[in-house]
Design a protein around this motif. Structure first.
Motif, mmCIF file in Angstrom:
data_model
loop_
_atom_site.group_PDB
_atom_site.id
_atom_site.type_symbol
_atom_site.label_atom_id
_atom_site.label_comp_id
_atom_site.label_asym_id
_atom_site.label_seq_id
_atom_site.Cartn_x
_atom_site.Cartn_y
_atom_site.Cartn_z
ATOM 1 N N ARG A 188 1.131 -1.239 -0.150
ATOM 2 C CA ARG A 188 0.081 -0.029 -0.023
ATOM 3 C C ARG A 188 1.024 0.821 0.129
ATOM 4 N N LEU A 189 1.868 1.379 0.428
ATOM 5 C CA LEU A 189 2.855 2.278 0.629
ATOM 6 C C LEU A 189 3.103 3.042 -0.613
ATOM 7 N N GLU A 190 3.942 1.538 -0.999
ATOM 8 C CA GLU A 190 4.428 1.724 -2.869
ATOM 9 C C GLU A 190 3.196 2.255 -3.908
ATOM 10 N N ARG A 191 2.341 1.663 -3.872
ATOM 11 C CA ARG A 191 1.161 2.395 -4.744
ATOM 12 C C ARG A 191 1.195 3.884 -4.189
ATOM 13 N N ARG A 192 1.135 4.204 -3.578
ATOM 14 C CA ARG A 192 0.998 5.888 -2.960
ATOM 15 C C ARG A 192 2.684 6.687 -3.341
ATOM 16 N N GLN A 193 3.771 5.881 -4.090
ATOM 17 C CA GLN A 193 5.751 6.213 -4.238
ATOM 18 C C GLN A 193 5.913 6.248 -5.876
ATOM 19 N N VAL A 194 6.752 6.902 -5.213
ATOM 20 C CA VAL A 194 7.594 7.517 -6.871
ATOM 21 C C VAL A 194 8.757 8.776 -7.097
ATOM 22 N N ARG A 195 9.464 6.881 -7.789
ATOM 23 C CA ARG A 195 11.474 7.775 -7.934
ATOM 24 C C ARG A 195 11.178 8.457 -9.251
ATOM 25 N N THR A 221 -1.310 16.362 -2.482
ATOM 26 C CA THR A 221 0.139 16.703 -1.065
ATOM 27 C C THR A 221 1.064 16.002 -1.046
ATOM 28 N N VAL A 222 2.456 16.284 -0.878
ATOM 29 C CA VAL A 222 3.415 15.389 -0.419
ATOM 30 C C VAL A 222 3.775 15.201 0.655
ATOM 31 N N GLU A 223 3.979 13.462 1.190
ATOM 32 C CA GLU A 223 3.819 13.542 2.308
ATOM 33 C C GLU A 223 5.349 13.562 2.857
ATOM 34 N N SER A 224 6.686 12.599 2.050
ATOM 35 C CA SER A 224 7.627 12.811 3.154
ATOM 36 C C SER A 224 8.663 12.231 1.142
ATOM 37 N N LYS A 231 24.910 9.276 -6.079
ATOM 38 C CA LYS A 231 24.749 10.016 -7.080
ATOM 39 C C LYS A 231 24.558 11.250 -6.107
ATOM 40 N N GLY A 232 23.362 11.396 -5.725
ATOM 41 C CA GLY A 232 22.690 12.245 -5.013
ATOM 42 C C GLY A 232 21.692 13.442 -6.044
ATOM 43 N N ASN A 233 21.026 12.639 -7.390
ATOM 44 C CA ASN A 233 20.397 12.889 -8.339
ATOM 45 C C ASN A 233 19.001 11.910 -8.042
ATOM 46 N N ALA A 234 18.522 11.613 -7.199
ATOM 47 C CA ALA A 234 17.586 10.530 -7.387
ATOM 48 C C ALA A 234 16.597 11.119 -5.854
ATOM 49 N N ALA A 235 15.271 9.946 -5.710
ATOM 50 C CA ALA A 235 14.921 11.010 -4.828
ATOM 51 C C ALA A 235 13.622 9.907 -5.083
ATOM 52 N N LEU A 236 13.307 8.743 -3.379
ATOM 53 C CA LEU A 236 12.011 8.361 -3.666
ATOM 54 C C LEU A 236 11.162 9.600 -2.797
ATOM 55 N N ILE A 237 9.554 10.006 -3.861
ATOM 56 C CA ILE A 237 8.662 11.057 -3.177
ATOM 57 C C ILE A 237 7.229 9.438 -2.481
ATOM 58 N N THR A 238 6.745 10.188 -1.924
ATOM 59 C CA THR A 238 5.938 9.799 -1.314
ATOM 60 C C THR A 238 4.383 11.118 -1.015
ATOM 61 N N PHE A 239 2.852 10.208 -1.868
ATOM 62 C CA PHE A 239 2.404 10.988 -1.793
ATOM 63 C C PHE A 239 1.632 10.822 -1.152
ATOM 64 N N ALA A 240 0.140 12.059 -0.588
ATOM 65 C CA ALA A 240 -0.765 11.331 0.459
ATOM 66 C C ALA A 240 -1.568 10.295 -0.418
ATOM 67 N N ASP A 241 -2.064 10.242 -1.684
ATOM 68 C CA ASP A 241 -2.622 9.160 -2.492
ATOM 69 C C ASP A 241 -2.180 9.300 -3.652
ATOM 70 N N GLU A 242 -2.369 7.903 -3.726
ATOM 71 C CA GLU A 242 -2.156 7.098 -4.980
ATOM 72 C C GLU A 242 -2.312 7.647 -6.303
ATOM 73 N N SER A 243 -3.835 8.052 -6.319
ATOM 74 C CA SER A 243 -4.579 8.761 -7.452
ATOM 75 C C SER A 243 -3.367 9.992 -8.245
#
Length: 403
Positions: A188-195, A221-224, A231-243
């Protein structure tokens, strides 16, 4: 002083707490109060004179049990015995509670197996007792009794093994259930994440967690935000809603500065989509970009494009009408092309040139009559326009066209 010959470590009278009517672990004052109340009720001096002999003996025994229970619970010399007895009672009660819980969670099939096992043990024990009674003290009777004891012991071992197997299976099922719950929470957490990954050379100053949260907050809304990669050029974004993940990925699909992708099972689902849907999406995006570019072009550019499109269609129609007669300039086995083929090839070459690039004479050549010999080409054009448009336009309109 009471004797302590009972198997459970308590007094011979039985459970002292039940005799006095108090709870396990009751305070000394509560035990003393209960004792005095019962002693006044059961004391021999307080009984009626006409009481029956059997009832009087029963009351005397109860009075003796009350005194023995009070002595066991309150006398200092029995303090250690009481501590051990209380611990054993608590253990027995906890075991009963656990047995009741297992009874509720046990399936009907296991209940039937347990009941059958208990019935077999009772039958074996009853059979062994009958054989010992009938055989007396002879050698044969002793041998039969030993055989029956062995059967009972075997059944008990089987029952113990079954209980252990059931407990192990219950623990295994519980561990699997907890692992599944943990896995479901992770999915459920992965469905709200984008790399996201960006080019440091094109971005200039590298993104931070705060800048990424502000940049991607337009999609939801971005949760975290968690920076990943060496390399410092990538991030994992967690949204409040998977949509919010889909629009984010689509927005950076064609960007050469930053790319966004789904993670986990959503990424696998995206890859397993039919190719047709991807091609349709690409074609619709191309059509949208084409319509946008057409809206931005000028009137002159649109006319040029339309003329080129008309010429392409006409050329295609001519090739289809010829039906392969030198359509590709391939003459086949003839080494010398015919006159007709040369004319068609010349016509195709002319049509392949844009209208604005043809080297045509201007003004165009008109048939020259005896009346047109002394006129210039412009005058001949005006005369031809007047003869063609004179009946359709007013003289003033025709004059404005020719000016």
């Amino acid at each position: 002083m009471p004797s302590h010959a009972s198997k459970d470590g308590g007094p011979e009278c039985g459970n002292p707490y039940d005799i006095l009517g108090v709870e396990l672990g009751a305070a000394d004052a509560e035990i003393t109060k209960a004792y005095r109340k019962l002693a006044l009720k059961l004391h021999p001096d307080k009984q009626r004179q006409d009481v029956a002999e059997g009832e009087a003996a029963d009351l005397a025994k109860r009075f003796h049990d009350v005194k023995e229970a009070r002595s066991f619970l309150l006398d200092p010399e029995h303090r250690e015995d009481r501590r051990k007895y209380d611990a054993k009672l608590r253990s027995t009660r906890a075991r009963r509670v656990e047995d009741a819980r297992r009874e509720q969670s046990m399936t009907e099939r296991r209940k039937r197996m347990r009941e059958e096992l208990a019935a077999n043990e009772r039958d074996a024990a009853a059979g062994a007792s009958k054989k010992r009674y009938r055989s007396g003290k002879g050698v044969v009777g002793a041998a039969s009794a030993d055989d029956d004891d062995e059967v009972v012991e075997t059944l008990r071992r089987k029952g113990k093994q079954m209980r252990e197997n059931y407990s192990a299976k219950a623990a295994s099922d519980e561990a699997v259930h907890r692992a599944r719950q943990k896995m479901d929470a992770s999915e459920r957490l992965e469905r709200r994440q984008v790399r996201v990954k960006w080019s440091r050379s094109k971005v200039g100053k590298s993104h931070s967690e705060h800048s990424l949260a502000e940049l991607l907050s337009s999609f939801g809304t971005v949760e975290s935000v968690e920076l990943v990669g060496a390399k410092g050029n990538a991030a994992l974004i967690t949204f409040a809603d998977e949509s919010s993940c889909g629009p984010c990925v689509d927005a950076y699909m064609d960007s050469d500065v930053m790319r966004a992708s789904l993670v986990g099972k959503r990424k696998e689902e995206e890859r397993s989509r039919p190719v047709a849907s991807s091609s349709q999406s690409a074609s619709s995006s191309a059509a949208y970009r084409d319509s946008q570019s057409r809206d931005a072009e000028s009137v002159e550019e649109r006319k040029i494009r339309q003329a080129a499109e008309r010429e392409r269609i006409l050329r295609q129609m001519e090739i289809e009408e010829e039906g392969g007669d030198g359509g590709d300039g391939d003459i086949g086995t003839n080494t010398v092309p015919s006159h007709y083929q040369q004319q068609q090839q010349h016509k195709r070459n002319e049509l392949s040139k844009p209208s604005w690039s043809r080297a045509e004479e201007y003004p165009p050549q008109f048939p020259i009559t005896s009346e047109d010999k002394d006129l210039t080409p412009i005058q001949r054009l005006d005369r031809m326009e007047a003869s063609v448009l004179g009946n359709l336009l007013e003289p003033d309109a025709l004059e404005r066209i020719q000016c």
